[in-house]
Design a protein around this motif. Structure first.
Motif, short mmCIF file in Angstrom:
data_model
loop_
_atom_site.label_atom_id
_atom_site.label_comp_id
_atom_site.label_asym_id
_atom_site.label_seq_id
_atom_site.Cartn_x
_atom_site.Cartn_y
_atom_site.Cartn_z
N TYR A 206 0.88 -1.23 -0.08
CA TYR A 206 0.18 0.13 -0.07
C TYR A 206 0.95 1.31 -0.06
CZ TYR A 206 -3.97 -3.07 0.98
OH TYR A 206 -4.78 -3.94 0.97
N TYR A 210 -2.07 6.33 1.56
CA TYR A 210 -3.25 5.50 1.89
C TYR A 210 -3.24 5.22 3.42
CZ TYR A 210 -6.24 1.57 2.09
OH TYR A 210 -7.40 0.41 2.39
N LEU A 211 -2.06 4.70 3.81
CA LEU A 211 -1.92 4.16 5.07
C LEU A 211 -2.26 5.30 6.28
CD1 LEU A 211 1.27 2.25 4.87
CD2 LEU A 211 -1.13 1.38 4.86
N ARG A 213 -4.43 7.29 5.91
CA ARG A 213 -5.94 7.36 5.92
C ARG A 213 -6.53 6.09 6.44
NH1 ARG A 213 -5.07 8.99 0.70
NH2 ARG A 213 -6.00 7.14 -0.23
N SER A 214 -5.65 5.11 6.48
CA SER A 214 -6.33 3.76 6.99
C SER A 214 -5.24 3.23 7.65
CB SER A 214 -6.67 2.74 5.59
OG SER A 214 -7.51 3.57 4.76
N ALA A 216 -4.99 1.07 10.00
CA ALA A 216 -4.97 -0.47 10.26
C ALA A 216 -4.36 -1.32 9.29
CB ALA A 216 -6.69 -0.68 10.29
N GLU A 217 -4.18 -0.83 7.93
CA GLU A 217 -3.49 -1.59 7.02
C GLU A 217 -2.06 -1.50 7.10
OE1 GLU A 217 -5.44 -3.09 5.69
OE2 GLU A 217 -6.89 -2.32 4.08
N LYS A 218 -1.67 -0.90 8.21
CA LYS A 218 -0.21 -0.90 8.58
C LYS A 218 0.43 -2.39 8.70
CE LYS A 218 0.21 3.76 10.01
NZ LYS A 218 0.67 4.77 11.13
#
Ligand code: SF4
Length: 242
Positions: A206, A210-211, A213-214, A216-218
């Motif tokens: 990613y 984007y991380l 903003r999101s 949790a995707e880390k």
């Protein structure tokens, strides 16, 4: 895991776990899926625009490029930054507002997060070469248009040739879909080893923006970085680029 990396992963809000033996199938096998070699993205426009250019000529060409309409709205062409003999190359999408202003890719908060991601795997920003698919900023950060990509992609391919990295880390949906010439979601492009530009391995993850903003995707990004490290080490390379 050293204390610095531990602290860093915690700072990234990523679950910290000890890396086990690379031969452990539970660590490697689920993620080390080899993707079929993708169709190469043939530069369709101005195929010879970069042929034979050295670093100086390439940088000059990008800074003065008028091959697509983006030259009219940019502040400057954003060439790329980092170690020109790097073993890892990071590829993103296009300059944003701050990159356009500063003339360097991945600055600002997203750049800081990229630096943190690299640090988590023992790399400094100066160890890698960082470049984008597009060298000029699309207005309002819109997605690159196909004709812009076709015009600009030879610059990136020439950079890859000159750097000659062992591994490519592709960050973000646009960069991944462009380089792999597919509409497949980034979620499905992650977790496997792709091959582009003379069979060079490429891992998809990613984009730091984007991380932001999101967050949790880390955790998924950490998994991607481990796959990248494992892939790199399988190549017989040293863990840290010279
Ligand atoms: S985006 Fe690429 S092709 Fe378009 S003007 Fe900038 S450098 Fe040239």
């Amino acid at each position: 895991m050293d204390s610095r990396r531990f602290a860093y992963l915690k700072a990234l809000d990523i679950d910290v776990w000890e890396r086990r033996n690379l031969d452990d199938p539970e660590v490697v096998a689920p993620m080390a899926v080899e993707a079929a070699p993708s169709a190469s993205l043939a530069p369709a426009v101005e195929p010879n625009v970069t042929q034979g250019l050295d670093w100086t000529g390439l940088e000059r060409a990008i800074k003065t490029c008028t091959l697509c309409p983006l030259h009219a709205s940019r502040t400057q062409g954003v060439f790329g930054v980092g170690n020109r003999q790097a073993r890892w190359m990071i590829i993103g999408e296009a300059p944003g507002a701050e990159e356009d202003r500063q003339g360097e890719p991945f600055v600002g908060r997203a750049g800081q997060l990229l630096n943190s991601m690299l640090k988590a795997i023992g790399l400094a920003r100066e160890d890698v070469f960082i470049a984008n698919i597009l060298k000029s900023r699309p207005p309002n950060n819109r997605d690159p248009r196909p004709e812009e990509v076709r015009a600009c992609i030879p610059y990136l391919f020439r950079q890859i040739e000159l750097v000659n990295p062992r591994l490519l880390l592709c960050v973000g949906r646009i960069a991944a879909q462009t380089l792999l010439d597919t509409d497949t979601t980034i979620g499905k492009l992650r977790g496997r080893v792709h091959h582009i530009v003379s069979g060079r391995p490429m891992i998809v993850t990613y984009h730091p923006a984007y991380l932001l903003r999101s967050p949790a995707e880390k955790r998924k990004v950490w998994t991607d970085l481990v796959l990248a490290m494992n892939t790199f080490e399988r190549l017989g390379a040293e863990a840290r680029p010279s």
